[in-house]
Design a protein around this motif. Sequence first.
Motif, short mmCIF file in Angstrom:
data_model
loop_
_atom_site.label_atom_id
_atom_site.label_comp_id
_atom_site.label_asym_id
_atom_site.label_seq_id
_atom_site.Cartn_x
_atom_site.Cartn_y
_atom_site.Cartn_z
N ARG A 184 2.38 -9.17 -0.86
CA ARG A 184 1.72 -7.82 -0.94
C ARG A 184 1.41 -7.26 0.29
O ARG A 184 0.94 -8.08 1.31
CB ARG A 184 0.39 -8.05 -1.75
CG ARG A 184 -0.26 -6.71 -1.89
CD ARG A 184 -1.50 -6.84 -2.95
NE ARG A 184 -2.44 -5.80 -2.80
CZ ARG A 184 -2.40 -4.69 -3.51
NH1 ARG A 184 -1.09 -4.30 -3.89
NH2 ARG A 184 -3.26 -3.67 -3.43
N LEU A 185 1.87 -6.03 0.49
CA LEU A 185 1.76 -5.60 1.86
C LEU A 185 1.04 -4.16 1.83
O LEU A 185 1.31 -3.37 1.04
CB LEU A 185 3.17 -5.19 2.48
CG LEU A 185 3.84 -6.42 2.69
CD1 LEU A 185 5.49 -5.94 3.40
CD2 LEU A 185 3.24 -7.61 3.66
N VAL A 186 -0.28 -4.07 2.28
CA VAL A 186 -1.20 -2.99 2.39
C VAL A 186 -1.41 -2.38 3.67
O VAL A 186 -1.43 -3.34 4.56
CB VAL A 186 -2.43 -3.51 1.76
CG1 VAL A 186 -3.53 -2.36 1.67
CG2 VAL A 186 -2.20 -4.21 0.19
N MET A 187 -1.47 -1.08 3.82
CA MET A 187 -1.72 -0.54 5.21
C MET A 187 -2.80 0.26 5.03
O MET A 187 -3.26 1.03 4.11
CB MET A 187 -0.52 0.38 5.58
CG MET A 187 -0.62 0.98 6.85
SD MET A 187 0.62 2.12 7.66
CE MET A 187 0.41 3.39 6.59
N LEU A 188 -3.87 0.16 6.11
CA LEU A 188 -5.02 0.94 6.16
C LEU A 188 -5.08 1.51 7.33
O LEU A 188 -4.79 1.13 8.38
CB LEU A 188 -6.13 -0.04 6.26
CG LEU A 188 -6.51 -1.25 4.97
CD1 LEU A 188 -7.65 -1.94 5.37
CD2 LEU A 188 -6.48 -0.53 3.73
N THR A 189 -5.41 2.97 7.32
CA THR A 189 -5.42 3.50 8.40
C THR A 189 -6.59 4.93 8.47
O THR A 189 -6.89 5.38 7.39
CB THR A 189 -4.08 4.25 8.71
OG1 THR A 189 -4.00 5.18 9.87
CG2 THR A 189 -3.57 5.15 7.64
N GLY A 190 -6.90 5.10 9.66
CA GLY A 190 -7.76 6.53 9.81
C GLY A 190 -7.01 7.62 9.73
O GLY A 190 -7.82 8.73 9.82
N ASP A 191 -5.55 7.62 10.00
CA ASP A 191 -4.83 8.99 9.83
C ASP A 191 -4.77 9.48 8.48
O ASP A 191 -5.26 9.19 7.32
CB ASP A 191 -3.61 8.63 10.27
CG ASP A 191 -2.68 9.54 11.02
OD1 ASP A 191 -3.19 10.69 11.14
OD2 ASP A 191 -1.20 9.61 11.31
N ARG A 192 -4.31 10.69 8.54
CA ARG A 192 -4.07 11.84 7.40
C ARG A 192 -3.32 11.09 6.45
O ARG A 192 -2.33 10.13 6.72
CB ARG A 192 -3.80 13.04 7.83
CG ARG A 192 -4.51 13.74 8.81
CD ARG A 192 -4.10 15.02 9.23
NE ARG A 192 -3.01 14.81 10.27
CZ ARG A 192 -1.58 15.29 10.06
NH1 ARG A 192 -1.27 15.60 8.91
NH2 ARG A 192 -0.88 14.71 10.86
N PRO A 193 -3.15 11.27 5.16
CA PRO A 193 -2.34 10.80 4.15
C PRO A 193 -0.69 11.20 4.16
O PRO A 193 -0.07 10.48 4.22
CB PRO A 193 -2.89 11.60 2.89
CG PRO A 193 -4.15 11.99 3.25
CD PRO A 193 -4.42 12.36 4.64
N GLU A 194 -0.75 12.12 4.87
CA GLU A 194 0.80 12.59 5.01
C GLU A 194 1.76 11.64 5.89
O GLU A 194 2.65 11.02 5.39
CB GLU A 194 0.99 14.10 5.46
CG GLU A 194 0.73 15.14 4.39
CD GLU A 194 -0.91 15.21 4.34
OE1 GLU A 194 -1.45 14.76 5.24
OE2 GLU A 194 -1.42 16.16 3.37
N PRO A 195 1.43 11.57 7.25
CA PRO A 195 2.15 10.58 7.89
C PRO A 195 1.80 9.10 7.46
O PRO A 195 2.79 8.34 7.69
CB PRO A 195 1.39 10.78 9.29
CG PRO A 195 0.16 11.28 9.06
CD PRO A 195 0.10 12.17 7.87
N ALA A 196 0.66 8.85 6.76
CA ALA A 196 0.36 7.23 6.35
C ALA A 196 1.54 7.12 5.22
O ALA A 196 2.08 6.10 5.10
CB ALA A 196 -1.18 7.05 5.73
N ARG A 197 1.65 8.19 4.38
CA ARG A 197 2.85 7.73 3.26
C ARG A 197 4.11 7.91 3.80
O ARG A 197 4.91 7.05 3.18
CB ARG A 197 2.61 9.10 2.05
CG ARG A 197 1.38 8.99 1.26
CD ARG A 197 1.67 9.62 0.02
NE ARG A 197 1.36 11.20 0.40
CZ ARG A 197 0.19 11.71 0.30
NH1 ARG A 197 -0.88 11.51 0.08
NH2 ARG A 197 0.45 13.30 0.79
#
Length: 783
Positions: free
Chosen positions: A472-485
């Motif tokens: 299971r690989l999960v990413m958490l970021t303070g960035d906006r949803p578009e670049p994160a996706r």
Amino acid sequence: MVSTRPAREPAKPTRGGRWDRLGGVRGAALLTGTFVPLVVGGAAWLAGLATVADAAWAAGTVIAMIPAVWWVISALRRGRVGVDLIAVLSLAGTLWVHEYLAGALIAVMLSGGHALDAAAERRAARDLRALLERAPRTARRRCGETVQLVDLDEIAVGDILVIATGEVVPTDGRITSAVAVLDESALTGEPLQVERRAGEPVRSGVIDVGAMFEMRATATADESTYAGIVRMAREAGAATAPTVRLADRYAAWFLPLTLAVAAIAYWISGSLVRAVAVLVVATPCPLLLAAPVAIVSGLSRASRMGVVMRDGGALENLGRATTLVMDKTGTVTAGRPVVTEVAAAPGADPARLLRLAASIDQFSPHVLAQAIVTEALARGLELDVATAVSEQAGSGVTGEVGGHRVRVGKLPEDAATPEWARPVLNRARLDSAAVAWITVDDKPLGAVLLRDPLRRDAPRTLRRLREAGFDRLVMLTGDRPEPAREVATVLGLDEVCAEQSPGDKVAAVRRESAGPVTVMVGDGINDAPALAAATVGVAMGARGSTASSEAADIVLTTDRLDRLADAMDIARWSRRIAVQSATVGMALSLLAMVVAAAGRLPPAAGALLQEAIDVAVILNALRALRGNPAARPGLPPDTEDLLRRFAAEHETLRDTIASLRTVADRVADRSEDAPAALEALYRFLVEDLLPHERAEETQLYPALAGPLGGSEATATMSRAHGEIQRLTTRIGTHLELVHARGGLDPDQIDDLLACLYGLHAVLRLHFVQEEENYFALATDERR
């Protein structure tokens, strides 16, 4: 921000640390205190002084019993029965039946095992001192026309604070001056600086990288965002329970088995000596010695690869982890913006515009300016001497270069976006890129697109981590949803959470940690609480904050994500060797217990036999130093040199490849200079790009066939070379028609655009695949 009052230290270290173990000087003293009596007793026995020998050996036994009894009591208080109980029983038993030599031998083994264990478990204090050291102790408060320097504790809600360039914002508030340019990476992890205008909120912990500004405090220092991060990190670490070490897990069943065999031996024979002999050979030295040796060997091997683990528990946990949670910026992305494209107006030279921009930006500390300068120098451009350089916070840099007035940054508010730049802005919006305009003599002639790129080794590393056991690989970021996706799609992640505050990250990590062993990877101060909350926290320490390193169990000292995959391989191999050594050692001990229960093995001989078992399992445990022989061998030096050579050529070719879209845009608009631009592009394809691809086909791919297990590993890349050649030839045919007809015919437009856009897409994908699959294999000497 945090208060200047000293922080309260925790009563004991957080998870994984055995606070009651004797390490350092005391551990060495214990080892000396048991070894010296053994040697003195041996010398006395050889001299015929049996009574003195027994007294020395008994003294060594008693010295070892004192801390051992405390260890057992401490373990029982925590609801555990560890490996030390058998050792205490055997030590007491040897004294009871007057087998003093056996007791002295066990004492040395016990103290030696715990010295190794303490060496494997010692770790730096995780009180996040870096957060406190970074905090300002004073603030500038405006009182009428004067500005006073006051302690943080004196700041009240509603006070007007003056923040100078380079200072850390001391508390939460709202901007009252025109504009503030801030570095918020400490909180969000995002490398791009942001602008906050009058009325907008600003959080404590961010840095003023523009001109001086004023703000109205909306919270006291102790109630601010940054102070909350410090508290969360402490609470997260304190709330995480200590982990059960490998040796203790085996002791859970080995202890009752040993006591049962000893009881049976006494019941059958009625001899306490037999029962003690069983306890002596059952003394869990394979657990006390072999497991720590294998773990310490793994720690040593990992440190040589730039992976510093705080203790053996971190390595053991990493070896059985199944869930990976990671930050985006600085972890899977580079963490610093780079130039992705230099767009120019029709008739303008992109290289000249980049040189002019860099000549101005070399005087600016702005992160985007530094990226532009870095790109210009990487292309071998010689910067000019700029004069009359000035920087307006939030707007850009202006100066004189070669008699021209050059401005780099935002377009003036009253300036209209030029027609040629509309496709550029569309690309910037779609690619989530920042735009720096280049204006020469008040005329916008170029635009530089910048973005935080994905790490070259990230996709390959995450595939390796899945193979190593992460499911299971999960990413958490303070960035906006578009670049994160977008990043999550490229990396094939199971889940992505965008716009996460430090508190959100902690909550997410705790949710994941409710199940299997969870690893959290991050690099910023904002990641420190989440790192402390995870079972294993991993900090990208090469450029990451001191706070994240303090909060982590593992620190990657090189700026390479693939070192985490290496650490995972080392952890699993070391743990496998530790388990193997412990189980084989216990099996041999069990066999010796049966012999001792039958009365064929007296305590002293049993202690010597146990020593032989110890030597065997320790030698096996030392195999962890060599690493897994089944692991992929390194590349030959010649192959690494080839990879670096072609990687450098990629950097040179990349910008011209981006110009394919620019030429296509001009063809679509039927610009007058479209035929000339098409001619220049074709010349680049034939003279630069195709020779590069042919050299890869004939030199690089054959060299990679051996390390990658055959030519099939590069077969798809060879097919891409064929498609690149086909599209280039087709563009050449269109160019011949242009020459023959004296210009572009309308019936050429659609097919020519398909060729140009298609070639651009193929080349981008081809370059990325080569960089991820091949170039990432080479050690980057620039790191």
